[in-house]
Design a protein around this motif. Sequence first.
Motif, PDB file in Angstrom:
ATOM      1  N   GLY A   1       0.794  -1.218   0.000  1.00  0.00           N
ATOM      2  CA  GLY A   1       0.000   0.000   0.000  1.00  0.00           C
ATOM      3  C   GLY A   1       0.827   1.269   0.000  1.00  0.00           C
ATOM      4  N   GLU A   2       0.142   2.377   0.268  1.00  0.00           N
ATOM      5  CA  GLU A   2       0.754   3.699   0.206  1.00  0.00           C
ATOM      6  C   GLU A   2       1.835   3.905   1.256  1.00  0.00           C
ATOM      7  N   ARG A   3       2.919   4.521   0.844  1.00  0.00           N
ATOM      8  CA  ARG A   3       3.987   4.931   1.765  1.00  0.00           C
ATOM      9  C   ARG A   3       4.513   6.282   1.312  1.00  0.00           C
ATOM     10  N   HIS A   4       4.673   7.183   2.251  1.00  0.00           N
ATOM     11  CA  HIS A   4       5.174   8.512   1.897  1.00  0.00           C
ATOM     12  C   HIS A   4       6.302   8.917   2.847  1.00  0.00           C
ATOM     13  N   ILE A   5       7.404   9.330   2.273  1.00  0.00           N
ATOM     14  CA  ILE A   5       8.488   9.975   3.023  1.00  0.00           C
ATOM     15  C   ILE A   5       8.762  11.281   2.307  1.00  0.00           C
ATOM     16  N   GLU A   6       8.314  12.384   2.892  1.00  0.00           N
ATOM     17  CA  GLU A   6       8.441  13.680   2.219  1.00  0.00           C
ATOM     18  C   GLU A   6       9.806  14.314   2.447  1.00  0.00           C
ATOM     19  N   LYS A   7      10.358  14.129   3.650  1.00  0.00           N
ATOM     20  CA  LYS A   7      11.649  14.732   3.971  1.00  0.00           C
ATOM     21  C   LYS A   7      12.755  13.709   3.741  1.00  0.00           C
ATOM     22  N   PRO A   8      13.756  14.052   2.934  1.00  0.00           N
ATOM     23  CA  PRO A   8      14.850  13.112   2.689  1.00  0.00           C
ATOM     24  C   PRO A   8      15.609  12.770   3.963  1.00  0.00           C
ATOM     25  N   HIS A   9      16.060  11.540   4.066  1.00  0.00           N
ATOM     26  CA  HIS A   9      16.870  11.093   5.198  1.00  0.00           C
ATOM     27  C   HIS A   9      17.807  10.003   4.702  1.00  0.00           C
ATOM     28  N   LYS A  10      18.672   9.552   5.570  1.00  0.00           N
ATOM     29  CA  LYS A  10      19.553   8.437   5.223  1.00  0.00           C
ATOM     30  C   LYS A  10      19.616   7.465   6.387  1.00  0.00           C
ATOM     31  N   HIS A  11      20.180   6.289   6.129  1.00  0.00           N
ATOM     32  CA  HIS A  11      20.256   5.230   7.120  1.00  0.00           C
ATOM     33  C   HIS A  11      21.712   4.856   7.383  1.00  0.00           C
ATOM     34  N   ASP A  12      21.960   4.275   8.535  1.00  0.00           N
ATOM     35  CA  ASP A  12      23.301   3.753   8.811  1.00  0.00           C
ATOM     36  C   ASP A  12      23.339   2.237   8.610  1.00  0.00           C
ATOM     37  N   PHE A  13      22.399   1.718   7.832  1.00  0.00           N
ATOM     38  CA  PHE A  13      22.336   0.285   7.543  1.00  0.00           C
ATOM     39  C   PHE A  13      21.975   0.089   6.069  1.00  0.00           C
ATOM     40  N   PHE A  14      22.094  -1.142   5.599  1.00  0.00           N
ATOM     41  CA  PHE A  14      21.824  -1.504   4.207  1.00  0.00           C
ATOM     42  C   PHE A  14      20.355  -1.897   4.045  1.00  0.00           C
ATOM     43  N   ILE A  15      19.751  -1.491   2.913  1.00  0.00           N
ATOM     44  CA  ILE A  15      18.364  -1.849   2.612  1.00  0.00           C
ATOM     45  C   ILE A  15      18.295  -2.445   1.215  1.00  0.00           C
ATOM     46  N   ILE A  16      17.553  -3.532   1.090  1.00  0.00           N
ATOM     47  CA  ILE A  16      17.243  -4.071  -0.230  1.00  0.00           C
ATOM     48  C   ILE A  16      15.743  -4.344  -0.286  1.00  0.00           C
ATOM     49  N   ILE A  17      15.104  -3.846  -1.341  1.00  0.00           N
ATOM     50  CA  ILE A  17      13.661  -3.943  -1.480  1.00  0.00           C
ATOM     51  C   ILE A  17      13.343  -4.716  -2.753  1.00  0.00           C
ATOM     52  N   LEU A  18      12.467  -5.700  -2.640  1.00  0.00           N
ATOM     53  CA  LEU A  18      12.001  -6.467  -3.786  1.00  0.00           C
ATOM     54  C   LEU A  18      10.538  -6.096  -4.034  1.00  0.00           C
ATOM     55  N   PHE A  19      10.294  -5.384  -5.133  1.00  0.00           N
ATOM     56  CA  PHE A  19       8.937  -4.986  -5.478  1.00  0.00           C
ATOM     57  C   PHE A  19       8.300  -6.043  -6.386  1.00  0.00           C
ATOM     58  N   THR A  20       7.181  -6.604  -5.931  1.00  0.00           N
ATOM     59  CA  THR A  20       6.388  -7.487  -6.780  1.00  0.00           C
ATOM     60  C   THR A  20       5.555  -6.644  -7.740  1.00  0.00           C
TER      61      THR A  20
ATOM     62  N   VAL B   1       3.187  -3.603  -3.811  1.00  0.00           N
ATOM     63  CA  VAL B   1       3.411  -4.794  -2.983  1.00  0.00           C
ATOM     64  C   VAL B   1       4.895  -5.133  -3.052  1.00  0.00           C
ATOM     65  N   GLY B   2       5.535  -5.295  -1.898  1.00  0.00           N
ATOM     66  CA  GLY B   2       6.951  -5.638  -1.910  1.00  0.00           C
ATOM     67  C   GLY B   2       7.443  -6.124  -0.561  1.00  0.00           C
ATOM     68  N   ASP B   3       8.693  -6.549  -0.540  1.00  0.00           N
ATOM     69  CA  ASP B   3       9.352  -7.014   0.684  1.00  0.00           C
ATOM     70  C   ASP B   3      10.634  -6.223   0.876  1.00  0.00           C
ATOM     71  N   GLN B   4      10.994  -6.012   2.126  1.00  0.00           N
ATOM     72  CA  GLN B   4      12.142  -5.175   2.454  1.00  0.00           C
ATOM     73  C   GLN B   4      13.002  -5.829   3.520  1.00  0.00           C
ATOM     74  N   LEU B   5      14.308  -5.884   3.251  1.00  0.00           N
ATOM     75  CA  LEU B   5      15.284  -6.334   4.239  1.00  0.00           C
ATOM     76  C   LEU B   5      16.132  -5.149   4.669  1.00  0.00           C
ATOM     77  N   MET B   6      16.241  -4.952   5.978  1.00  0.00           N
ATOM     78  CA  MET B   6      17.089  -3.918   6.545  1.00  0.00           C
ATOM     79  C   MET B   6      18.191  -4.612   7.347  1.00  0.00           C
ATOM     80  N   VAL B   7      19.429  -4.311   7.013  1.00  0.00           N
ATOM     81  CA  VAL B   7      20.546  -5.106   7.522  1.00  0.00           C
ATOM     82  C   VAL B   7      21.580  -4.207   8.185  1.00  0.00           C
ATOM     83  N   ALA B   8      21.900  -4.475   9.437  1.00  0.00           N
ATOM     84  CA  ALA B   8      22.923  -3.715  10.161  1.00  0.00           C
ATOM     85  C   ALA B   8      24.280  -3.872   9.472  1.00  0.00           C
ATOM     86  N   GLN B   9      25.094  -2.829   9.549  1.00  0.00           N
ATOM     87  CA  GLN B   9      26.372  -2.806   8.834  1.00  0.00           C
ATOM     88  C   GLN B   9      27.267  -4.012   9.135  1.00  0.00           C
ATOM     89  N   PRO B  10      27.468  -4.416  10.401  1.00  0.00           N
ATOM     90  CA  PRO B  10      28.360  -5.560  10.661  1.00  0.00           C
ATOM     91  C   PRO B  10      27.863  -6.850  10.002  1.00  0.00           C
TER      92      PRO B  10
END
Length: 284
Positions: free
Chosen positions: A35-54, A92-101
């Motif tokens: 479903g809907e997701r909105h992030i209006e203000k840009p930001h960054k992460h200290d971890f790795f993200i991989i998203i698989l969109f169906t 529709v998708g899946d997301q993995l968020m992975v700590a740097q180590p």
Amino acid sequence: MLNEKKGSIPVINLEEFRKGQLAGREEIIFNELNGERHIEKPHKHDFFIIILFTHGRGIHNIDSVDYAVGDREVHVLFPGQIHKWDIKAETVGDQLMVAQPFFEHFAPYFRYSFTNYQSHPVIQLTEKAFNQLLYEFNAIKEELKRNNSLAQLISARAAVIAAIVSREAENEFTEFKVYQSNPRLARFNMLIDEYFKEQKNVTFYADQLHISANYLNILSKKHLKIPATQLIQQRVCTEAKRLLQSTPLSIKEIAFELGFTDHAHFSNFFKNKIGMPPSAFREK
């Protein structure tokens, strides 16, 4: 949330996403994107993200570039990259968020320089590759749901994901194919990542590769269609834009961070390459 000084882009850590996780361990989180997701203000992460969109519709902005979200895609986001998105209801998708180590355990299976993926963070998948990745994502999700989930098994499956993504990137983007077929240029690219702040002269990199600067330039022009110097300058510009957007550092401080001897030299370089001075880019 970290690093919220005035003028800087916030850095969000993994713990911020614990509450809504579908499954996870200390070092990794699995979430579904429905479903809907909105992030209006840009930001960054200290971890790795991989998203698989169906299925995907909307816009994912990564490092100030808008990418249309589509069906059967992978989006990769490395620590420090800036992003925001406007994802539509049918997504529709899946997301993995992975700590740097933990990411470092399977990072070598991304077979190219991280800069290549940062330049091409959205990868269209064949149906076969998509089904392979979906299987691995689901297997990680089920393993994470177990009370005694095995980090080694999750890491092994993440390595398979990285290898498949690398193969698909190689098939889709010319520069990945070039680096696969020409180890010297691949090594040159990795050396740029390591030394671009201190070394901006082609001769330095040629010496590291045990070839002449002229031959390195010939290789770059022949296979990548740009001079070797331009590859170095592109990497400097990418980092300059990121620092201007995401840190409160002054332009003078950024100039010294990137190895320029004075503020004026950096400003002239940036304006020449980007088409506007650093101050205008930051305000934009």
